[in-house]
Write a protein that holds these residues in place. Sequence first.
Motif, PDB file in Angstrom:
ATOM      1  N   ILE A   2       0.821  -1.200   0.000  1.00 37.46           N
ATOM      2  CA  ILE A   2       0.000   0.000   0.000  1.00 37.46           C
ATOM      3  C   ILE A   2       0.867   1.266   0.000  1.00 37.46           C
ATOM      4  CG2 ILE A   2      -0.321   0.090   2.519  1.00 37.46           C
ATOM      5  CD1 ILE A   2      -3.106   0.977   0.148  1.00 37.46           C
ATOM      6  N   GLU A   3       2.013   1.218   0.699  1.00 36.02           N
ATOM      7  CA  GLU A   3       2.898   2.379   0.734  1.00 36.02           C
ATOM      8  C   GLU A   3       3.420   2.714  -0.666  1.00 36.02           C
ATOM      9  OE1 GLU A   3       3.137  -0.096   2.973  1.00 36.02           O
ATOM     10  OE2 GLU A   3       2.601   0.909   4.839  1.00 36.02           O
ATOM     11  N   GLU A   4       3.750   1.681  -1.457  1.00 32.82           N
ATOM     12  CA  GLU A   4       4.227   1.907  -2.823  1.00 32.82           C
ATOM     13  C   GLU A   4       3.139   2.558  -3.679  1.00 32.82           C
ATOM     14  OE1 GLU A   4       5.304  -2.011  -3.939  1.00 32.82           O
ATOM     15  OE2 GLU A   4       7.114  -2.013  -2.720  1.00 32.82           O
ATOM     16  N   THR A   5       1.917   2.101  -3.507  1.00 35.92           N
ATOM     17  CA  THR A   5       0.797   2.666  -4.253  1.00 35.92           C
ATOM     18  C   THR A   5       0.570   4.117  -3.862  1.00 35.92           C
ATOM     19  OG1 THR A   5      -0.221   0.488  -4.338  1.00 35.92           O
ATOM     20  CG2 THR A   5      -1.645   2.368  -4.802  1.00 35.92           C
ATOM     21  N   VAL A   6       0.664   4.405  -2.581  1.00 38.09           N
ATOM     22  CA  VAL A   6       0.435   5.761  -2.082  1.00 38.09           C
ATOM     23  C   VAL A   6       1.535   6.712  -2.559  1.00 38.09           C
ATOM     24  CG1 VAL A   6       0.363   7.153   0.030  1.00 38.09           C
ATOM     25  CG2 VAL A   6      -0.975   5.060  -0.134  1.00 38.09           C
ATOM     26  N   ILE A   7       2.779   6.286  -2.528  1.00 40.50           N
ATOM     27  CA  ILE A   7       3.856   7.171  -3.005  1.00 40.50           C
ATOM     28  C   ILE A   7       3.713   7.405  -4.509  1.00 40.50           C
ATOM     29  CG2 ILE A   7       5.700   5.493  -3.477  1.00 40.50           C
ATOM     30  CD1 ILE A   7       7.583   7.558  -2.040  1.00 40.50           C
ATOM     31  N   ASN A   8       3.253   6.387  -5.248  1.00 42.68           N
ATOM     32  CA  ASN A   8       3.004   6.577  -6.682  1.00 42.68           C
ATOM     33  C   ASN A   8       1.882   7.591  -6.917  1.00 42.68           C
ATOM     34  OD1 ASN A   8       4.989   4.799  -7.526  1.00 42.68           O
ATOM     35  ND2 ASN A   8       3.601   3.069  -7.682  1.00 42.68           N
ATOM     36  N   LEU A   9       0.826   7.521  -6.126  1.00 36.12           N
ATOM     37  CA  LEU A   9      -0.276   8.478  -6.237  1.00 36.12           C
ATOM     38  C   LEU A   9       0.212   9.894  -5.947  1.00 36.12           C
ATOM     39  CD1 LEU A   9      -3.282   9.260  -6.504  1.00 36.12           C
ATOM     40  CD2 LEU A   9      -3.531   8.671  -4.073  1.00 36.12           C
ATOM     41  N   GLY A  10       0.951  10.059  -4.867  1.00 31.66           N
ATOM     42  CA  GLY A  10       1.484  11.379  -4.523  1.00 31.66           C
ATOM     43  C   GLY A  10       2.418  11.925  -5.582  1.00 31.66           C
ATOM     44  N   VAL A  30      12.530  14.789 -11.542  1.00 34.27           N
ATOM     45  CA  VAL A  30      12.497  14.526 -10.101  1.00 34.27           C
ATOM     46  C   VAL A  30      13.849  13.967  -9.686  1.00 34.27           C
ATOM     47  CG1 VAL A  30      11.414  13.167  -8.268  1.00 34.27           C
ATOM     48  CG2 VAL A  30      10.021  14.077 -10.137  1.00 34.27           C
ATOM     49  N   SER A  31      14.435  14.546  -8.636  1.00 35.03           N
ATOM     50  CA  SER A  31      15.735  14.061  -8.164  1.00 35.03           C
ATOM     51  C   SER A  31      15.620  13.258  -6.866  1.00 35.03           C
ATOM     52  CB  SER A  31      16.700  15.228  -7.965  1.00 35.03           C
ATOM     53  OG  SER A  31      16.180  16.149  -7.032  1.00 35.03           O
ATOM     54  N   ALA A  32      14.502  13.424  -6.147  1.00 33.19           N
ATOM     55  CA  ALA A  32      14.322  12.669  -4.899  1.00 33.19           C
ATOM     56  C   ALA A  32      12.851  12.638  -4.515  1.00 33.19           C
ATOM     57  CB  ALA A  32      15.131  13.298  -3.772  1.00 33.19           C
ATOM     58  N   LEU A  33      12.469  11.566  -3.835  1.00 36.87           N
ATOM     59  CA  LEU A  33      11.110  11.419  -3.304  1.00 36.87           C
ATOM     60  C   LEU A  33      11.194  10.978  -1.851  1.00 36.87           C
ATOM     61  CD1 LEU A  33       9.017   9.409  -5.922  1.00 36.87           C
ATOM     62  CD2 LEU A  33       8.551  11.705  -5.106  1.00 36.87           C
ATOM     63  N   LYS A  34      10.325  11.547  -1.024  1.00 35.62           N
ATOM     64  CA  LYS A  34      10.249  11.136   0.377  1.00 35.62           C
ATOM     65  C   LYS A  34       8.785  10.977   0.751  1.00 35.62           C
ATOM     66  CE  LYS A  34      14.297  13.817   1.703  1.00 35.62           C
ATOM     67  NZ  LYS A  34      14.792  14.930   2.503  1.00 35.62           N
ATOM     68  N   MET A  35       8.500  10.015   1.608  1.00 34.81           N
ATOM     69  CA  MET A  35       7.132   9.821   2.076  1.00 34.81           C
ATOM     70  C   MET A  35       7.126   9.834   3.600  1.00 34.81           C
ATOM     71  SD  MET A  35       4.311   6.863   1.265  1.00 34.81           S
ATOM     72  CE  MET A  35       4.950   5.510   2.217  1.00 34.81           C
ATOM     73  N   LEU A  75      -5.460  13.908   7.393  1.00 33.40           N
ATOM     74  CA  LEU A  75      -4.179  13.814   6.699  1.00 33.40           C
ATOM     75  C   LEU A  75      -3.499  12.516   7.107  1.00 33.40           C
ATOM     76  CD1 LEU A  75      -2.080  15.245   4.878  1.00 33.40           C
ATOM     77  CD2 LEU A  75      -1.142  16.274   6.948  1.00 33.40           C
ATOM     78  N   VAL A  76      -3.207  11.656   6.114  1.00 34.56           N
ATOM     79  CA  VAL A  76      -2.614  10.352   6.425  1.00 34.56           C
ATOM     80  C   VAL A  76      -1.169  10.229   5.958  1.00 34.56           C
ATOM     81  CG1 VAL A  76      -4.804   9.123   6.545  1.00 34.56           C
ATOM     82  CG2 VAL A  76      -3.624   9.287   4.359  1.00 34.56           C
ATOM     83  N   ALA A  77      -0.781  11.042   4.948  1.00 34.69           N
ATOM     84  CA  ALA A  77       0.593  10.960   4.446  1.00 34.69           C
ATOM     85  C   ALA A  77       0.938  12.219   3.663  1.00 34.69           C
ATOM     86  CB  ALA A  77       0.776   9.732   3.558  1.00 34.69           C
ATOM     87  N   GLU A  78       2.237  12.460   3.560  1.00 32.97           N
ATOM     88  CA  GLU A  78       2.744  13.541   2.723  1.00 32.97           C
ATOM     89  C   GLU A  78       3.856  12.982   1.842  1.00 32.97           C
ATOM     90  OE1 GLU A  78       2.093  17.547   5.368  1.00 32.97           O
ATOM     91  OE2 GLU A  78       4.015  16.541   5.521  1.00 32.97           O
ATOM     92  N   ILE A  79       3.810  13.351   0.591  1.00 32.36           N
ATOM     93  CA  ILE A  79       4.862  12.963  -0.349  1.00 32.36           C
ATOM     94  C   ILE A  79       5.616  14.234  -0.715  1.00 32.36           C
ATOM     95  CG2 ILE A  79       5.394  11.857  -2.553  1.00 32.36           C
ATOM     96  CD1 ILE A  79       3.848  10.075  -0.474  1.00 32.36           C
ATOM     97  N   GLU A  80       6.930  14.178  -0.626  1.00 28.93           N
ATOM     98  CA  GLU A  80       7.777  15.325  -0.948  1.00 28.93           C
ATOM     99  C   GLU A  80       8.636  14.963  -2.153  1.00 28.93           C
ATOM    100  OE1 GLU A  80       9.901  17.500   2.324  1.00 28.93           O
ATOM    101  OE2 GLU A  80      11.653  16.727   1.247  1.00 28.93           O
ATOM    102  N   ALA A  81       8.528  15.762  -3.202  1.00 32.86           N
ATOM    103  CA  ALA A  81       9.325  15.527  -4.413  1.00 32.86           C
ATOM    104  C   ALA A  81      10.270  16.699  -4.630  1.00 32.86           C
ATOM    105  CB  ALA A  81       8.414  15.353  -5.627  1.00 32.86           C
ATOM    106  N   HIS A  82      11.524  16.382  -4.854  1.00 31.53           N
ATOM    107  CA  HIS A  82      12.525  17.404  -5.175  1.00 31.53           C
ATOM    108  C   HIS A  82      12.664  17.429  -6.696  1.00 31.53           C
ATOM    109  CE1 HIS A  82      14.191  17.902  -1.015  1.00 31.53           C
ATOM    110  NE2 HIS A  82      13.390  16.855  -0.891  1.00 31.53           N
ATOM    111  N   TRP A  83      12.443  18.595  -7.277  1.00 33.07           N
ATOM    112  CA  TRP A  83      12.476  18.784  -8.728  1.00 33.07           C
ATOM    113  C   TRP A  83      13.566  19.763  -9.112  1.00 33.07           C
ATOM    114  CZ3 TRP A  83       9.167  17.431 -12.914  1.00 33.07           C
ATOM    115  CH2 TRP A  83       8.110  16.589 -12.584  1.00 33.07           C
ATOM    116  N   GLU A  84      14.133  19.536 -10.276  1.00 37.96           N
ATOM    117  CA  GLU A  84      14.958  20.548 -10.935  1.00 37.96           C
ATOM    118  C   GLU A  84      14.238  20.867 -12.238  1.00 37.96           C
ATOM    119  OE1 GLU A  84      19.139  20.739 -13.203  1.00 37.96           O
ATOM    120  OE2 GLU A  84      19.310  20.405 -11.029  1.00 37.96           O
TER     121      GLU A  84
END
Length: 94
Positions: A2-10, A30-35, A75-84
Amino acid sequence: MIEETVINLGEMVIGLRVIYKIDRIGRGIVSALKMRVLKKLRGQITAVCRAEIPITHGIHQLVVISKLYDKKRDLVAEIEAHWEIEIYDSIDEL
């Protein structure tokens, strides 16, 4: 799983926001992703991304956050994406 699905959604919601804003005027990667999981993930999840994306010429480093809510609007999760992103000087750079 489920975590993989949620990070993909975010990541998808963030990507739609960024790419929609820079379409035809730039490019990005995208250079990095955090959940961060705040609550047990179950049931229907809704992802929201509200971010200011610069459209001025040049290269920009961005941190864009997607917030994920459950059916109760908690609020159940936050996804943080680092972009250039690079915003072109003119349409000729495409």
